[in-house]
Design an enzyme around this catalytic site. Structure first.
Site: not given
Length: 246
Positions: A90, A158
């Protein structure tokens, strides 16, 4: 896989989706190792919450972009909890840069985002794989993003890093089969601290979604748990976005 009494490592497990996932796994009977890099107090708070509810959890520090720290983290988890059965990759970071600001996407930002978001997930998967293979079963869920599907997001590096996460998921699914399943959840907008300072933008997005709601971290955590439990799925990218990409 029945996750009760299984040892789960959740990277970035003290905040946001990671915290919700750590708590959801513990509520299903898993023993949870809550990883953090800098969010020590949040990770320890998550561990204390799990313990107060009768669960088992420990906090463990590591910067996942550094392979030596990842290997040390996994060694600590195995020493304290016996093994690693489940991994939730995560931990992620971003930089908010307009997509057309190509000069703003510096080499340092590329290296930092790829180090955590892509290499970090690989390092963690590689470190836990021998224990899962020894146990003859294991499950990994990588947290991707719809940014990796659409090309839009908080920044160009990103979005590209999350596309790489989706590719990594498919490659690891092939590399680690048949003992270990590897899939990815691709959330859309989620109400986490990433929206701090941009709450108005988040609120404007909500009415435009098909389901008229921004996902909560708990929504993503439920999907992650379901994916970890699924024994007939690997190499898949599942989108949870309230219809954002339709």
């Amino acid at each position: 896989m029945d996750i009760k009494n299984k040892v789960a490592l959740v990277t970035g497990g003290g905040t946001g989706i990671g915290r919700a996932t750590s708590i959801a796994l513990a509520s299903r009977g898993a023993i949870v190792a809550v990883n953090y890099s800098r969010s020590k107090s949040e990770a320890e708070e998550t561990v204390q919450w799990i313990r107060s509810e009768g669960g088992r959890a420990v906090a463990v520090q590591a910067n996942v972009s550094l392979d030596r720290e990842v290997r040390g983290m996994v060694a600590t988890v195995v020493e304290q909890l016996g093994t690693v059965d489940l991994l939730v990759n995560n931990a992620s970071i971003t930089q908010h840069i307009l997509l057309d600001d190509l000069e703003g996407a510096t080499e340092e930002i590329w290296d930092e985002l790829y180090g955590v978001n892509v290499k970090g997930m690989f390092f963690c998967a590689r470190a836990v794989a021998p224990f899962m293979k020894s146990n003859k079963q294991g499950s990994i869920v990588n947290v991707g993003s719809i940014a990796g599907l659409t090309g839009a997001g908080s920044s160009l590096p990103y979005a590209v890093s999350k596309a790489a996460v989706h590719g990594l998921t498919k490659s690891l699914a092939r590399a680690l089969a048949p003992e270990i399943s590897v899939s990815s959840v691709a959330p859309g907008a989620v109400a986490t601290r990433w929206w701090e300072g941009r709450e108005e933008q988040m609120n404007h997005l909500s009415p435009n979604l098909l389901l008229k709601r921004i996902a909560q971290p708990e929504d993503i955590a439920k999907m992650i748990c379901a994916m970890l439990e699924q024994e007939s799925m690997t190499g898949q990218i599942l989108t949870v976005d309230s219809g954002q990409t339709l």
